[in-house]
Motif scaffolding. Sequence first.
Motif, PDB file in Angstrom:
ATOM      1  N   SER A 191       0.717  -1.310   0.136  1.00  0.00           N
ATOM      2  CA  SER A 191      -0.081   0.159   0.064  1.00  0.00           C
ATOM      3  C   SER A 191       0.911   1.262  -0.083  1.00  0.00           C
ATOM      4  CB  SER A 191      -0.992  -0.121   1.271  1.00  0.00           C
ATOM      5  OG  SER A 191      -1.158   1.134   1.775  1.00  0.00           O
ATOM      6  N   ALA A 192       1.788   1.524   0.777  1.00  0.00           N
ATOM      7  CA  ALA A 192       2.726   2.522   0.718  1.00  0.00           C
ATOM      8  C   ALA A 192       3.652   2.704  -0.342  1.00  0.00           C
ATOM      9  CB  ALA A 192       3.931   2.608   2.033  1.00  0.00           C
ATOM     10  N   LEU A 193       4.166   1.281  -1.173  1.00  0.00           N
ATOM     11  CA  LEU A 193       4.895   1.637  -2.098  1.00  0.00           C
ATOM     12  C   LEU A 193       4.021   2.097  -3.285  1.00  0.00           C
ATOM     13  CD1 LEU A 193       6.924  -1.744  -1.870  1.00  0.00           C
ATOM     14  CD2 LEU A 193       7.783   0.540  -2.172  1.00  0.00           C
ATOM     15  N   ILE A 194       2.824   1.594  -3.398  1.00  0.00           N
ATOM     16  CA  ILE A 194       1.886   2.058  -4.613  1.00  0.00           C
ATOM     17  C   ILE A 194       1.561   3.358  -4.532  1.00  0.00           C
ATOM     18  CG2 ILE A 194      -0.345   1.883  -5.571  1.00  0.00           C
ATOM     19  CD1 ILE A 194      -0.132  -1.013  -5.313  1.00  0.00           C
ATOM     20  N   GLU A 195       1.397   3.902  -3.171  1.00  0.00           N
ATOM     21  CA  GLU A 195       0.965   5.366  -2.905  1.00  0.00           C
ATOM     22  C   GLU A 195       2.346   6.172  -3.344  1.00  0.00           C
ATOM     23  OE1 GLU A 195      -0.369   7.526   1.101  1.00  0.00           O
ATOM     24  OE2 GLU A 195       1.342   6.504   0.982  1.00  0.00           O
ATOM     25  N   PHE A 243      13.287  14.224  -9.152  1.00  0.00           N
ATOM     26  CA  PHE A 243      12.497  12.789  -9.065  1.00  0.00           C
ATOM     27  C   PHE A 243      11.098  12.733  -7.900  1.00  0.00           C
ATOM     28  CE2 PHE A 243      16.419  11.003 -11.254  1.00  0.00           C
ATOM     29  CZ  PHE A 243      15.751  10.697 -12.234  1.00  0.00           C
ATOM     30  N   THR A 244      11.286  13.692  -7.037  1.00  0.00           N
ATOM     31  CA  THR A 244      10.111  13.577  -6.036  1.00  0.00           C
ATOM     32  C   THR A 244       9.300  14.895  -5.793  1.00  0.00           C
ATOM     33  OG1 THR A 244      11.531  14.527  -4.519  1.00  0.00           O
ATOM     34  CG2 THR A 244      11.928  12.244  -4.978  1.00  0.00           C
ATOM     35  N   GLU A 245       8.197  14.454  -5.044  1.00  0.00           N
ATOM     36  CA  GLU A 245       7.210  15.676  -4.678  1.00  0.00           C
ATOM     37  C   GLU A 245       7.140  15.501  -3.195  1.00  0.00           C
ATOM     38  OE1 GLU A 245       3.901  14.581  -7.035  1.00  0.00           O
ATOM     39  OE2 GLU A 245       3.147  13.551  -5.138  1.00  0.00           O
ATOM     40  N   ASN A 246       6.509  16.509  -2.788  1.00  0.00           N
ATOM     41  CA  ASN A 246       6.173  16.834  -1.121  1.00  0.00           C
ATOM     42  C   ASN A 246       7.305  16.868  -0.410  1.00  0.00           C
ATOM     43  OD1 ASN A 246       3.827  17.429   0.090  1.00  0.00           O
ATOM     44  ND2 ASN A 246       3.646  15.351   1.011  1.00  0.00           N
ATOM     45  N   TRP A 247       8.559  17.181  -0.748  1.00  0.00           N
ATOM     46  CA  TRP A 247       9.740  17.136   0.212  1.00  0.00           C
ATOM     47  C   TRP A 247      10.023  18.281   1.293  1.00  0.00           C
ATOM     48  CZ3 TRP A 247      13.731  15.270   2.475  1.00  0.00           C
ATOM     49  CH2 TRP A 247      14.581  15.871   2.604  1.00  0.00           C
ATOM     50  N   PRO A 277       6.426   5.331 -12.010  1.00  0.00           N
ATOM     51  CA  PRO A 277       5.035   5.109 -12.694  1.00  0.00           C
ATOM     52  C   PRO A 277       3.954   5.775 -11.806  1.00  0.00           C
ATOM     53  CG  PRO A 277       5.760   3.174 -11.257  1.00  0.00           C
ATOM     54  CD  PRO A 277       6.801   4.160 -11.340  1.00  0.00           C
ATOM     55  N   ARG A 278       4.002   7.137 -11.681  1.00  0.00           N
ATOM     56  CA  ARG A 278       2.876   7.717 -11.041  1.00  0.00           C
ATOM     57  C   ARG A 278       2.558   8.868 -12.142  1.00  0.00           C
ATOM     58  NH1 ARG A 278       3.686  10.744  -6.572  1.00  0.00           N
ATOM     59  NH2 ARG A 278       1.910  10.194  -5.689  1.00  0.00           N
ATOM     60  N   GLU A 279       1.539   9.633 -11.818  1.00  0.00           N
ATOM     61  CA  GLU A 279       1.103  10.653 -12.984  1.00  0.00           C
ATOM     62  C   GLU A 279       1.772  11.487 -13.351  1.00  0.00           C
ATOM     63  OE1 GLU A 279      -2.730  12.651 -12.117  1.00  0.00           O
ATOM     64  OE2 GLU A 279      -3.774  10.558 -12.201  1.00  0.00           O
ATOM     65  N   ARG A 329       6.657  10.262  -4.154  1.00  0.00           N
ATOM     66  CA  ARG A 329       6.156  11.209  -3.072  1.00  0.00           C
ATOM     67  C   ARG A 329       6.673  11.018  -1.723  1.00  0.00           C
ATOM     68  NH1 ARG A 329       1.821  14.325  -2.076  1.00  0.00           N
ATOM     69  NH2 ARG A 329       0.788  14.028   0.101  1.00  0.00           N
ATOM     70  N   PHE A 330       6.952  11.911  -1.036  1.00  0.00           N
ATOM     71  CA  PHE A 330       7.149  11.947   0.495  1.00  0.00           C
ATOM     72  C   PHE A 330       5.806  11.906   1.043  1.00  0.00           C
ATOM     73  CE2 PHE A 330      11.383  13.520  -1.042  1.00  0.00           C
ATOM     74  CZ  PHE A 330      12.346  12.790  -0.486  1.00  0.00           C
TER      75      PHE A 330
END
Length: 702
Positions: free
Chosen positions: A161-165, A263-267, A561-563, A568-569
């Motif tokens: 669940s955490a990995l998919i999120e 590569f990330t968001e919400n840092w 493979p996210r939108e 995401r953090f």
Amino acid sequence: VGDLNDFDSETESVCPFCGVGCKVSLKVKDGKVKYVEGINGPANEGRLCVKGRFGFDYIHHPHRLTTPMIRRDDAPEKGLNVDPSDLSTHFREATWEEAMALAGDRLSQLRDTHGGRSVAGFGSAKCTNEEAYLFQKFIRQGFKHNNVDHCTRLCHASSVSALIENVGSGAVTATFNEIENADVAIVIGSNPIENHPVAATYFKQFTKRGGKLIVMDPRGVGLRRFATEMVQFRPGADVSMLNAIMHVIVEEELYDQAYIEKFTENWEAEKAHLKGFSPEAMSEICGIDPDQLRRVARTFANGKAGLIFWGMGVSQHIHGTDNSRCLISLALMTGNVGKPGAGLHPLRGQNNVQGASDAGLIPMFLPDYQSVTDDGIRKAFTDVWDSDDFSNEKGLTVTEIVDQVYAGNIKGMYIQGENPAMSDPDVDHARDAFAKLDLMIVQDIFLTETANFADIILPASALYEKNGTVSNTNRQVQRVRPAVTPPGDAREDWKITVELAQRIGLDWAYEDVSQVFDEMKINMKSLNNITWDRLKTETITYPSLTPTDPGQAIVFGDGFPREDGRARFTPASVIPPDEVPDAEYPMIMTTGRQLEHWHTGSMTRRSLVLDAVEPEANCSLHPKTLRRMGVEPGEMVRLTTRRGSINIMARADRAIAEDMVFVPFAYVEAAANILTNSAIDPYGKIPEFKFSAVRIEKAQTE
Ligand code: SF4
């Protein structure tokens, strides 16, 4: 064994136990497996552990189910009361024709009288990918809902669940063999020397060539002997400890700014959240000295390439998803995903729990983790199945299904190769529920504890009697092949499910298991370029990018493979365990596996060598705890939680904390799950097997 060259045939297959997926060669003499050798698979390179090498003879055990059985009209009340060596007190033998006609009629009757939701199914991570696919299709197409699940719910559901999120995919981002390219690795909440022994050999080799190994666990697991740092934290305190480590990485600016930006968001939210988790503030909660927390943070962040491995010590908590979110954040902030020697790797438990999950044997996802709530996705499947639409609601999970059985809303169950009457938390509740069912169809190789409650028993096949594919913890798809035939009238599981589908009116016409694999490929991108033909000679790590690509050991080097292509953090806060020790239940119980026994023991306790090495139910306590209670090692203790009590032999183990007890869950005579708590993680819906408040006393002798 005698002369090793004296065998009639040899067959290549895959070990039936853990998610490492060791390749084996089965030497057969006079229709029986005589011995097993490890061969050169990518995950094991010829190695095997004691289970793989010696734990094969259960398939020839006299308790094997060899003919369909139907509960007798004059059978005693349903309960855990059948002698596995004499089923005739409760069941009578039947032909396949009679058993399948009865099973089909009664399933159809329930569906037509009470609606499709009156029937639910548990499939199995011990079966092949094709069998898992057919099982979920059976429930979805036959009963028009998604109330189908399997033991991933008790295993890594919160990790998935955490990995998919946060990274967009539930599988590992790097194979465990990538540790060869790492210079630092964390192993947390996992005891690989006992639970993934061949993977553990690679971890040990890593330390021999100078790799820095950080082992984190409330128990002093065997790998501590090879560790640069052993971090023995308080049970249930994962989030406080991991946030403190990440706090140091932020405070000392050890993070990888370029990777984070690209590569990330919400840092920024993560960074702000971590401010409140200084090692000094968290030390009291997690029980780890602030200096060690700082040292671990520096060691991991300063490594050139780092891997994070985790097991059920992370996932089996009501905050299991939060625990995994922290590990994902730690990997992302240090730029440790998508390059050689780096990545996230939840070590999968069962030999095919990865494949069964990929094949859609879960209530919220169709194959390849495609949401059941998406109309277009469901249509893509029903087009292939040539069938009507089914429910767009996420289905019920394992423990939710059991609760609905108990409440009388689910009246019939089809259970293939799982043993929830041993493996579910608060298992007396599950057993009471199963006793209430109008119809319970159990398909298995032995009279498991669950089959004690069956109305119809269908004799199935062991892995060494099957044809198909399985997928290991490394995302490696491998062929299994039958070395011997199932005993008596027992049949391969996929053939049983196909006939049962026909009996409830579905137009299924598979004649060969390869046809099932070909159908799976239509809507599973993960199987692109993987063909039945290639699998005859190759192990392929999905994704495979071309028709000749052996597959990708590392993924997400160029985005997620996210939108928006970014990981995401997701900040995590400290949530205490569901029940904390108090005056009445002052200690902490945790459960798990032992090297010699597999899960509920139905296979390994019927294996001569493994049962001889570890024949008796036992628990582990610190010697000081035993002395305080006036108990000698080898004497019996009584463990009591709010759910029940068991008597069990005590062993001394200096590596366990003084306020803890470890109980393996393989032994029916002292079933650990009588004691465990059924409180679940809100995201992964996984029970808190790793933390129950318990009272321990010297057992009274009669
Ligand atoms: Fe089997 Fe796992 Fe042991 Fe390999 S490590 S032999 S797959 S139990």
